[in-house]
Write an enzyme that holds these catalytic residues in place. Sequence first.
Site, mmCIF file in Angstrom:
data_model
loop_
_atom_site.group_PDB
_atom_site.id
_atom_site.type_symbol
_atom_site.label_atom_id
_atom_site.label_comp_id
_atom_site.label_asym_id
_atom_site.label_seq_id
_atom_site.Cartn_x
_atom_site.Cartn_y
_atom_site.Cartn_z
ATOM 1 N N TYR A 66 -11.322 13.858 -3.232
ATOM 2 C CA TYR A 66 -10.511 13.494 -4.397
ATOM 3 C C TYR A 66 -10.042 14.744 -5.139
ATOM 4 O O TYR A 66 -8.869 14.859 -5.512
ATOM 5 C CB TYR A 66 -11.350 12.603 -5.303
ATOM 6 C CG TYR A 66 -10.685 12.127 -6.567
ATOM 7 C CD1 TYR A 66 -9.737 11.105 -6.549
ATOM 8 C CD2 TYR A 66 -11.022 12.673 -7.804
ATOM 9 C CE1 TYR A 66 -9.146 10.649 -7.714
ATOM 10 C CE2 TYR A 66 -10.435 12.223 -8.984
ATOM 11 C CZ TYR A 66 -9.505 11.212 -8.921
ATOM 12 O OH TYR A 66 -8.917 10.770 -10.089
ATOM 13 N N ILE A 87 -11.419 7.963 -18.169
ATOM 14 C CA ILE A 87 -10.677 6.832 -18.724
ATOM 15 C C ILE A 87 -11.382 5.552 -18.300
ATOM 16 O O ILE A 87 -11.729 5.375 -17.127
ATOM 17 C CB ILE A 87 -9.211 6.816 -18.241
ATOM 18 C CG1 ILE A 87 -8.528 8.162 -18.519
ATOM 19 C CG2 ILE A 87 -8.455 5.663 -18.893
ATOM 20 C CD1 ILE A 87 -8.375 8.530 -19.976
ATOM 21 N N ASN A 90 1.002 7.094 -9.773
ATOM 22 C CA ASN A 90 -0.263 6.785 -10.429
ATOM 23 C C ASN A 90 -1.325 6.182 -9.513
ATOM 24 O O ASN A 90 -2.520 6.353 -9.767
ATOM 25 C CB ASN A 90 0.008 5.823 -11.593
ATOM 26 C CG ASN A 90 -1.246 5.168 -12.110
ATOM 27 O OD1 ASN A 90 -2.014 5.759 -12.857
ATOM 28 N ND2 ASN A 90 -1.485 3.923 -11.705
ATOM 29 N N SER A 148 -6.197 14.902 -12.175
ATOM 30 C CA SER A 148 -7.492 14.645 -12.776
ATOM 31 C C SER A 148 -8.132 15.978 -13.139
ATOM 32 O O SER A 148 -7.815 17.015 -12.539
ATOM 33 C CB SER A 148 -8.390 13.896 -11.780
ATOM 34 O OG SER A 148 -9.741 13.913 -12.177
ATOM 35 N N ASN A 169 0.843 -1.189 0.000
ATOM 36 C CA ASN A 169 0.000 0.000 0.000
ATOM 37 C C ASN A 169 0.880 1.240 0.000
ATOM 38 O O ASN A 169 1.734 1.412 0.878
ATOM 39 C CB ASN A 169 -0.891 -0.025 1.253
ATOM 40 C CG ASN A 169 -1.979 1.024 1.225
ATOM 41 O OD1 ASN A 169 -1.820 2.081 0.645
ATOM 42 N ND2 ASN A 169 -3.096 0.743 1.868
ATOM 43 N N VAL A 170 0.661 2.122 -0.962
ATOM 44 C CA VAL A 170 1.498 3.320 -1.063
ATOM 45 C C VAL A 170 1.351 4.225 0.155
ATOM 46 O O VAL A 170 2.220 5.079 0.402
ATOM 47 C CB VAL A 170 1.183 4.125 -2.341
ATOM 48 C CG1 VAL A 170 1.535 3.316 -3.578
ATOM 49 C CG2 VAL A 170 -0.266 4.585 -2.374
ATOM 50 N N ALA A 224 -9.648 17.788 -4.006
ATOM 51 C CA ALA A 224 -8.651 18.517 -3.218
ATOM 52 C C ALA A 224 -7.280 17.859 -3.322
ATOM 53 O O ALA A 224 -6.256 18.537 -3.473
ATOM 54 C CB ALA A 224 -9.098 18.601 -1.759
ATOM 55 N N ALA A 225 -7.259 16.533 -3.242
ATOM 56 C CA ALA A 225 -5.989 15.814 -3.344
ATOM 57 C C ALA A 225 -5.365 15.990 -4.723
ATOM 58 O O ALA A 225 -4.155 16.209 -4.856
ATOM 59 C CB ALA A 225 -6.202 14.337 -3.045
#
Length: 276
Positions: A166, A199, A91, A153, A64-65, A168-169
């Site tokens: 999402y 995508i 990614n 994104s 897990n990153v 904000a990140a």
Amino acid sequence: MTRKLEGKVALITGSGRGIGRSIALKLAAEGARIVVNDLDAEPAHDTVQQIRDGGGLAMPCIGNVTAPDFAERFIGTAVSEYKGLDIIVNNAGYTWDSVIQKMTDEQWYAMIDCHLTAPFRILRAAQPVIRGFSRAENEAGHRVIRKVVNISSVAGLFGNAGQSNYSAAKAGIVGLTQTLAKEWGRMNVTVNCVAYGFIKTRLTSAAAGESTANIDGRDIKVGLNPELLTMMERSIPLGRGGTTEEAAGAVYLLCIPESDYVSGQTLMCSGGLTGI
């Protein structure tokens, strides 16, 4: 014919499936030696095997990153196995949506940790290694250009209802990209960003509510309402969602020598979509 990335060492998070897998295969096809990461062992090993079957070199780094020790282990894999570090692609990611009044702290931090903190830690761990290589190369009078490609994104550029965490990140990763382009230019590193539109991946292809993805012990609902999907595709000037191979192509453009003087930029890979 010389391949454009011959001998380069590329690290790609989330490369067992989807866009990340296509990035790994694309860079490997151009001669890069790949460190493949995925949360789960099976897809990571599948990508590694596919690269090896094609005559390439690849090593897995499972995990897990967001784990505190992941960044050092990830960078360490490249250095120990390949004695180099040339390309980093941040990614790995997923979505966990809700309108803000219903969003929990857990949902908020899950997105920040995965999409922003994890890339920050990876790049922090990479800096001393890259600095060491860069100094040695400068002393030898040999300039080597290295590449960082962070994934954002269109939600990070324009916002998207139900995705405050999402968005904000993904906005944050654009700021991180621009800052590191200024900090790392002296080490001959270009730092750029790709902002994806729609995508088609396993996280978007399933019908909403019919499928889940297990992320860090959580079963996260994935997929889109078919009517919403149709509406989204109609809003894209090219009239369709992108493939993972097309998504990989945008990253590839920022990894090859032709982009050696491009840094601090965000490339939209969205089929012409310029807002949400």
